[in-house]
Design an enzyme around this catalytic site. Structure first.
Site, PDB file in Angstrom:
ATOM      1  N   ASP A  12       0.868  -1.188   0.000  1.00 54.23           N
ATOM      2  CA  ASP A  12       0.000   0.000   0.000  1.00 54.23           C
ATOM      3  C   ASP A  12       0.899   1.231   0.000  1.00 54.23           C
ATOM      4  O   ASP A  12       2.110   1.142   0.245  1.00 54.23           O
ATOM      5  CB  ASP A  12      -0.920  -0.002   1.237  1.00 54.23           C
ATOM      6  CG  ASP A  12      -1.897   1.180   1.266  1.00 54.23           C
ATOM      7  OD1 ASP A  12      -2.297   1.671   0.189  1.00 54.23           O
ATOM      8  OD2 ASP A  12      -2.266   1.624   2.364  1.00 54.23           O
ATOM      9  N   SER A  13       0.282   2.385  -0.203  1.00 55.88           N
ATOM     10  CA  SER A  13       1.047   3.629  -0.117  1.00 55.88           C
ATOM     11  C   SER A  13       1.407   3.942   1.337  1.00 55.88           C
ATOM     12  O   SER A  13       2.355   4.668   1.605  1.00 55.88           O
ATOM     13  CB  SER A  13       0.209   4.779  -0.685  1.00 55.88           C
ATOM     14  OG  SER A  13      -1.044   4.819  -0.020  1.00 55.88           O
ATOM     15  N   CYS A  76      -4.531  -1.546  -1.812  1.00 58.28           N
ATOM     16  CA  CYS A  76      -4.762  -0.121  -2.030  1.00 58.28           C
ATOM     17  C   CYS A  76      -5.724   0.011  -3.203  1.00 58.28           C
ATOM     18  O   CYS A  76      -5.438  -0.494  -4.302  1.00 58.28           O
ATOM     19  CB  CYS A  76      -3.429   0.547  -2.367  1.00 58.28           C
ATOM     20  SG  CYS A  76      -3.564   2.267  -2.883  1.00 58.28           S
ATOM     21  N   ASN A  77      -6.845   0.661  -2.971  1.00 56.13           N
ATOM     22  CA  ASN A  77      -7.827   0.833  -4.051  1.00 56.13           C
ATOM     23  C   ASN A  77      -7.293   1.722  -5.172  1.00 56.13           C
ATOM     24  O   ASN A  77      -7.551   1.473  -6.345  1.00 56.13           O
ATOM     25  CB  ASN A  77      -9.104   1.478  -3.511  1.00 56.13           C
ATOM     26  CG  ASN A  77      -9.916   0.544  -2.657  1.00 56.13           C
ATOM     27  OD1 ASN A  77     -10.875  -0.061  -3.106  1.00 56.13           O
ATOM     28  ND2 ASN A  77      -9.529   0.407  -1.400  1.00 56.13           N
ATOM     29  N   CYS A 190     -11.185   2.943   0.117  1.00 53.64           N
ATOM     30  CA  CYS A 190      -9.761   3.209   0.324  1.00 53.64           C
ATOM     31  C   CYS A 190      -9.404   2.395   1.555  1.00 53.64           C
ATOM     32  O   CYS A 190     -10.137   2.425   2.548  1.00 53.64           O
ATOM     33  CB  CYS A 190      -9.525   4.693   0.591  1.00 53.64           C
ATOM     34  SG  CYS A 190      -7.865   5.075   1.200  1.00 53.64           S
ATOM     35  N   HIS A 192      -7.352   2.750   3.781  1.00 49.38           N
ATOM     36  CA  HIS A 192      -7.112   3.513   5.014  1.00 49.38           C
ATOM     37  C   HIS A 192      -8.401   3.737   5.820  1.00 49.38           C
ATOM     38  O   HIS A 192      -8.353   3.916   7.035  1.00 49.38           O
ATOM     39  CB  HIS A 192      -6.548   4.906   4.678  1.00 49.38           C
ATOM     40  CG  HIS A 192      -5.072   4.938   4.425  1.00 49.38           C
ATOM     41  ND1 HIS A 192      -4.513   4.477   3.262  1.00 49.38           N
ATOM     42  CD2 HIS A 192      -4.041   5.377   5.200  1.00 49.38           C
ATOM     43  CE1 HIS A 192      -3.191   4.645   3.319  1.00 49.38           C
ATOM     44  NE2 HIS A 192      -2.884   5.186   4.486  1.00 49.38           N
TER      45      HIS A 192
HETATM   46  N1  DGL Z   1      -4.793   3.261   0.767  1.00 44.97           N
HETATM   47  C1  DGL Z   1      -4.976   3.868  -0.509  1.00 44.97           C
HETATM   48  C2  DGL Z   1      -6.275   3.351  -1.141  1.00 44.97           C
HETATM   49  O1  DGL Z   1      -6.776   2.314  -0.774  1.00 44.97           O
HETATM   50  C3  DGL Z   1      -4.984   5.354  -0.641  1.00 44.97           C
HETATM   51  C4  DGL Z   1      -4.133   6.257   0.116  1.00 44.97           C
HETATM   52  C5  DGL Z   1      -3.392   7.262  -0.752  1.00 44.97           C
HETATM   53  O2  DGL Z   1      -3.976   8.265  -1.212  1.00 44.97           O
HETATM   54  O3  DGL Z   1      -2.212   6.988  -0.956  1.00 44.97           O
HETATM   55  O4  DGL Z   1      -6.777   3.957  -2.040  1.00 44.97           O
END
Ligand code: DGL
Length: 265
Positions: A12-13, A76-77, A190, A192
């Site tokens: 993930d980011s 991560c979406n 997302c 997060h």
């Molecule tokens: N966790 C990431 C997602 O599922 C997004 C976070 C980001 O903007 O990097 O989209």
């Protein structure tokens, strides 16, 4: 590394993919895991499609060479809706993506009005249009970007308080859209955002159910790895891109999840 200790690589980011990790641990408690957070690239939601695609494919290529994972999950979406196809073309291991849980949400809604909260980049993806067309064509799907939630979730996992005004602003904006007052189901698009589930429940109220894809992704991974011998040779590893300082404050969140301290990639 023996085949038995070959890890599942979750990517993930930032820390959002830990929501997928938590679900994975329920179904595969004995699986060796390496979690990679691209903190140097966070947030993906504010980047262009080309930036995300190049970054994710490049990093996953290098990480796959180094760690020899048995499976890669893009937890991560944003990265999945943009780059899943690209990454599948260049890597030989099985890749599991994380896409907005529109299908289960469409099955759950009673009012026919679904809210979808994602990053700026996710909510404009054609991938999301296609999911809507396929599973929610007869529903009202209202999309909203909440980039502030990413920082709020990162901070919460580091023990910092969540600013409820940030959540209230997004809830108000969503409810103000045509049909928004009928929303009874909210897709957390997302990884997060489930980290803010308590705060979201408080603000949206008990009549709105929250849906995310973590449990389904975990089941998919378990299914793909069914029958494979697995052996953990130590705690799971948490690696980050960029300066290691960016991971400070995460110790409690990591040790409670059986990770060793963050290390640099
Ligand atoms: N966790 C990431 C997602 O599922 C997004 C976070 C980001 O903007 O990097 O989209």
């Amino acid at each position: 590394m023996s085949e038995k200790s070959s890890p599942i690589l979750l990517f993930d980011s930032g820390v959002g993919g830990l929501t997928v990790y938590d679900a994975l641990r329920e179904v595969l408690p004995g699986a060796p895991v390496i979690y990679a957070a691209d903190l140097a690239g966070l947030p993906y939601g504010e980047k262009t499609e080309a930036q995300v695609a190049a970054r994710v494919a490049g990093l996953l290529g290098r990480m796959s060479e180094r760690f020899r994972p048995r499976l890669v999950c893009i937890a991560c979406n944003t990265a999945s809706t943009i780059a899943l196809g690209n990454v599948r073309e260049v890597l030989e291991v099985p890749i599991v993506g994380t896409v907005p849980a529109i299908k289960p949400a469409a099955a759950m809604t009673q009012t026919g009005a679904i809210g979808l909260i994602g990053t700026q980049a996710t909510i404009r993806q054609r991938y999301v249009d296609e999911l809507e067309h396929q599973f929610a064509a007869d529903k009202t799907l209202l999309r909203i970007a909440a980039p502030e939630f990413v920082g709020a979730a990162e901070a919460k996992l580091r023990g910092e308080p969540v600013d409820m005004a940030v959540i209230e602003r997004v809830a108000d904006a969503l409810r103000a859209m045509p049909g928004g007052d009928r929303i009874d189901t909210l897709v957390l698009a997302c990884t997060h955002f489930p980290l803010l589930a308590d705060e979201l429940r408080l603000v949206f109220g008990p009549q709105v159910q929250l849906v995310d894809g973590a449990a389904g992704i975990a089941r998919r991974i378990a299914h793909l790895l069914d029958g494979q011998p697995m052996e953990k040779t130590g705690p799971n590893r948490f690696i980050v891109t960029g300066p290691i300082d960016a991971a400070s404050g995460l110790d409690a969140a990591l040790s409670s999840r059986e990770f060793s301290a963050a290390a640099a990639f």
